[in-house]
Scaffold this motif. Structure first.
Motif, PDB file in Angstrom:
ATOM      1  N   UNK A 116       0.906  -1.352   0.175  1.00 20.43           N
ATOM      2  CA  UNK A 116       0.048   0.072  -0.070  1.00 20.43           C
ATOM      3  C   UNK A 116       0.872   1.313   0.132  1.00 20.43           C
ATOM      4  N   UNK A 117       1.813   1.378   0.812  1.00 23.91           N
ATOM      5  CA  UNK A 117       3.065   2.509   0.891  1.00 23.91           C
ATOM      6  C   UNK A 117       3.607   2.578  -0.470  1.00 23.91           C
ATOM      7  N   UNK A 118       3.930   1.618  -1.205  1.00 25.56           N
ATOM      8  CA  UNK A 118       4.792   1.627  -2.396  1.00 25.56           C
ATOM      9  C   UNK A 118       3.519   2.229  -3.444  1.00 25.56           C
ATOM     10  N   UNK A 119       2.403   1.519  -3.339  1.00 26.80           N
ATOM     11  CA  UNK A 119       1.148   1.957  -4.330  1.00 26.80           C
ATOM     12  C   UNK A 119       1.123   3.550  -4.384  1.00 26.80           C
ATOM     13  N   UNK A 120       0.888   4.349  -2.763  1.00 26.65           N
ATOM     14  CA  UNK A 120       0.609   5.517  -2.516  1.00 26.65           C
ATOM     15  C   UNK A 120       1.827   6.284  -3.117  1.00 26.65           C
ATOM     16  N   UNK A 121       2.964   6.135  -2.878  1.00 26.41           N
ATOM     17  CA  UNK A 121       4.048   6.865  -3.165  1.00 26.41           C
ATOM     18  C   UNK A 121       4.356   6.892  -4.720  1.00 26.41           C
TER      19      UNK A 121
END
Length: 104
Positions: free
Chosen positions: A18-23
């Protein structure tokens, strides 16, 4: 490894995706903005291509996190293969357009 450890590991992995996708989505928006401000010049091709790649990475990250939350642990190979294919196609198109663009 106990069941509790497995659940926590899956949750950490979901959060990482999720963090990778948001970034990646945020970077795609910034690169798309940079490309729009440059107009349709060959110099805008690199940020535009990077924005597409980051958009694909964001979609792959959201999809993988959703699959993990629903207990589908297989299928990462398809997501990674799709993302790699899009990256390769966008990269090839960027090279071709840059080579055939008239010099100013």
């Amino acid at each position: 490894m106990s069941d509790a450890d497995t659940g926590l590991a899956v949750e950490r992995t979901v959060l990482a995706w999720r963090r990778t996708a948001i970034g990646a989505a945020a970077l795609a928006l910034l690169l798309g903005n940079a490309a729009l401000h440059r107009g349709w010049a060959p110099g805008a091709l690199v940020p535009c291509a990077a924005a597409v790649v980051m958009g694909v990475l964001a979609a792959a990250g959201f999809r993988r996190a959703r699959d993990l939350r629903h207990g589908r642990f297989a299928g990462a190979d398809r997501t990674i293969a799709l993302a790699a294919t899009v990256v390769a196609i966008v990269g090839c198109l960027a090279v071709v357009i840059t080579l055939i663009a008239p010099a100013r």
